[in-house]
Design an enzyme around this catalytic site. Sequence first.
Site, PDB file in Angstrom:
ATOM      1  N   ARG A 127     113.651  14.295  22.348  1.00  6.87           N
ATOM      2  CA  ARG A 127     114.745  15.263  22.322  1.00  6.87           C
ATOM      3  C   ARG A 127     114.201  16.661  22.580  1.00  6.87           C
ATOM      4  NH1 ARG A 127     116.903  18.291  18.096  1.00  6.87           N
ATOM      5  NH2 ARG A 127     115.571  17.188  16.596  1.00  6.87           N
ATOM      6  N   CYS A 137      95.878  15.734  16.338  1.00  2.00           N
ATOM      7  CA  CYS A 137      95.725  15.631  17.781  1.00  2.00           C
ATOM      8  C   CYS A 137      94.341  15.184  18.231  1.00  2.00           C
ATOM      9  CB  CYS A 137      96.104  16.952  18.449  1.00  2.00           C
ATOM     10  SG  CYS A 137      95.469  18.425  17.637  1.00  2.00           S
ATOM     11  N   HIS A 175      93.929  17.936  49.072  1.00  2.00           N
ATOM     12  CA  HIS A 175      94.273  16.591  49.524  1.00  2.00           C
ATOM     13  C   HIS A 175      93.028  15.699  49.540  1.00  2.00           C
ATOM     14  CE1 HIS A 175      96.518  13.539  51.731  1.00  2.00           C
ATOM     15  NE2 HIS A 175      95.463  13.416  52.532  1.00  2.00           N
ATOM     16  N   THR A 192      98.994  23.236  17.928  1.00  2.00           N
ATOM     17  CA  THR A 192      97.706  23.783  17.499  1.00  2.00           C
ATOM     18  C   THR A 192      97.332  25.077  18.227  1.00  2.00           C
ATOM     19  OG1 THR A 192      96.885  21.628  16.796  1.00  2.00           O
ATOM     20  CG2 THR A 192      95.232  23.290  17.358  1.00  2.00           C
ATOM     21  N   TYR A 210     106.906  13.671  19.634  1.00  2.00           N
ATOM     22  CA  TYR A 210     105.522  13.564  20.102  1.00  2.00           C
ATOM     23  C   TYR A 210     104.766  12.442  19.396  1.00  2.00           C
ATOM     24  CZ  TYR A 210     105.472  18.410  22.084  1.00  2.00           C
ATOM     25  OH  TYR A 210     105.686  19.553  22.806  1.00  2.00           O
ATOM     26  N   GLU A 235     103.647   8.869  21.124  1.00  2.00           N
ATOM     27  CA  GLU A 235     102.212   8.773  21.403  1.00  2.00           C
ATOM     28  C   GLU A 235     101.588   7.579  20.692  1.00  2.00           C
ATOM     29  OE1 GLU A 235     100.996  13.418  22.367  1.00  2.00           O
ATOM     30  OE2 GLU A 235     100.863  12.687  20.299  1.00  2.00           O
ATOM     31  N   CYS A 242      95.126  19.030  12.837  1.00  2.00           N
ATOM     32  CA  CYS A 242      94.715  18.708  14.207  1.00  2.00           C
ATOM     33  C   CYS A 242      93.377  17.989  14.255  1.00  2.00           C
ATOM     34  CB  CYS A 242      94.656  19.984  15.043  1.00  2.00           C
ATOM     35  SG  CYS A 242      94.157  19.688  16.754  1.00  2.00           S
ATOM     36  N   TYR A 299      83.163  23.438  12.121  1.00  2.00           N
ATOM     37  CA  TYR A 299      84.085  24.414  11.533  1.00  2.00           C
ATOM     38  C   TYR A 299      83.432  25.102  10.344  1.00  2.00           C
ATOM     39  CZ  TYR A 299      88.433  23.621  14.136  1.00  2.00           C
ATOM     40  OH  TYR A 299      89.408  23.602  15.106  1.00  2.00           O
ATOM     41  N   ASP A 340     102.164  25.936  11.641  1.00  2.00           N
ATOM     42  CA  ASP A 340     103.306  25.053  11.416  1.00  2.00           C
ATOM     43  C   ASP A 340     104.086  25.383  10.156  1.00  2.00           C
ATOM     44  OD1 ASP A 340     102.216  23.872  13.630  1.00  2.00           O
ATOM     45  OD2 ASP A 340     102.001  21.874  12.756  1.00  2.00           O
ATOM     46  N   GLU A 356      90.648  25.518   0.628  1.00  2.00           N
ATOM     47  CA  GLU A 356      91.125  24.290   1.270  1.00  2.00           C
ATOM     48  C   GLU A 356      90.935  23.119   0.308  1.00  2.00           C
ATOM     49  OE1 GLU A 356      92.756  21.571   2.948  1.00  2.00           O
ATOM     50  OE2 GLU A 356      92.745  23.353   4.255  1.00  2.00           O
ATOM     51  N   GLU A 374      98.983  17.812  44.594  1.00  2.00           N
ATOM     52  CA  GLU A 374      99.394  18.521  45.806  1.00  2.00           C
ATOM     53  C   GLU A 374     100.906  18.451  46.006  1.00  2.00           C
ATOM     54  OE1 GLU A 374      98.482  16.611  49.738  1.00  2.00           O
ATOM     55  OE2 GLU A 374      97.441  15.151  48.485  1.00  2.00           O
ATOM     56  N   LYS A 396      93.866  11.367  17.403  1.00  2.00           N
ATOM     57  CA  LYS A 396      94.871  10.637  18.190  1.00  2.00           C
ATOM     58  C   LYS A 396      94.488  10.609  19.661  1.00  2.00           C
ATOM     59  CE  LYS A 396      98.978  12.311  17.853  1.00  2.00           C
ATOM     60  NZ  LYS A 396      98.959  13.184  19.043  1.00  2.00           N
TER      61      LYS A 396
END
Length: 464
Positions: free
Chosen positions: A205, A47, A436, A311, A178, A182, A42, A98, A303, A34, A441, A50
């Site tokens: 869309r 995400c 309720h 995700t 998205y 957002e 993410c 992680y 992705d 990495e 409901e 955000k």
Amino acid sequence: MSFDYDLFVIGAGSGGVRAARIAAGHGARVAVAEESRIGGTCVIRGCVPKKLMVYASRFADEFVDATGFGWTIGEARFDWPTLIANKDIEIARLEGLYRQTLGRANVAILPQRAVVAGPNAVRLADGTLISARVILIATGGWPQSARDFPGAELTISSNEMFDLPARPRRLVVVGGGYIAVEFASLMAGLGTETTLLYRGEQILRGFDRDVRNHLTGELEKRGLDVRCRERIKAVSRMTDGLLVETENGARIEADQVLMAIGRVPNTAGLGLAEAGIRLDAKGAIVVDAASQTSVPSIYAVGDVTDRINLTPVAIREGHAFADSVFGGRGVIVDHRLVPTAVFTTPEVGTVGMTEDEVAAKGGAYDVYRSTFRAMRHTLGGRNERMLMKILVDAVDDRVLGVHIVGADAGEMIQLIGIAVKMGATKADFDATMAVHPTASEELVTMRSPSEHHPARAVIASHAL
């Protein structure tokens, strides 16, 4: 042959980390490369941060609404640097978790870029050549760049939004998916004067038409300036910020311009074509149902394959890959009926088919639709209405799609998704006792369809 590793993963995002951990659990010798931070889009720049910002943006509503319920609230002030600093602390904590997860699984973490150097080889940025029986590419996506207008270099992407030193007083967001809606919604909630520009006829869309129209109306009630069929012509510097000029002649002053016009598979410079890996026109890696590429020893998830760019899907694909290749289980991911949420305010939750998709099939169907003011808004005086919509096959009564716009829509659609995935009928919904008083409901109390579309009428309308 003897390899350095059984599995080498390029990319430590959600899909790559899950695949590495599960494969190691099956006894494989695993390494992950990495070049950035562990956690991927993410966790680091997507995400998770955000959603934290979305939560921050909603407190303003709570302060205002509280007075209707008898609370006296003093002056409320928002401090952007505090939010960003606390967000960074949380992201660092998650990244640490992680790393711990991979460490406990005895996965080797190589903090540098890796590229494919052959069917069973990868090359690290420092020149080291490593062999692996299987290679998994999980490099995710990257914000699509804007280059088609003067001043595009003055704009920012979603990556930079999370680290701005100050909250922009005026913001133009370009896009209609998205990420665009957002960010536009949450920044408006934090007090930023926000304009959303989208070149299409309506935002989101691919979502149900009623969801798109209803959400637009609710966002506009909250002060967000939504402008569809609008394209940027140029961006230029002013003494105090930026000037956005559109092809329709509008001139909008802004402190920042966020380009959220989509994401592209992060495949550039990975040596994929040279290794014989087939890519599609967008640069996404072409895979089969088992996530295997055109090179049998190389797989891809998430992705970077441009299947369903969410995700949880990447995680499921990574897990299935590891179980199949190293656990001998032959797991295939079902990409049908995937529930999803858009964390605007109000938020969207949806699973299954849209009405346009149902109509295109040509069969008879019923629409159950309800809009109402949720109980939580009655004393607070907020003029916000929820939308709930259920699409039902008129022949076998099966629920084809459920769409919600309103508070906690994301939480609701996760549970509704189970029922739809199991093939629930409208009669099953009707037979479920309501809880309720709740907004949810409404999903089990709508008895009479608001619309009925006979098969012949639908076919005739498409024939015109």
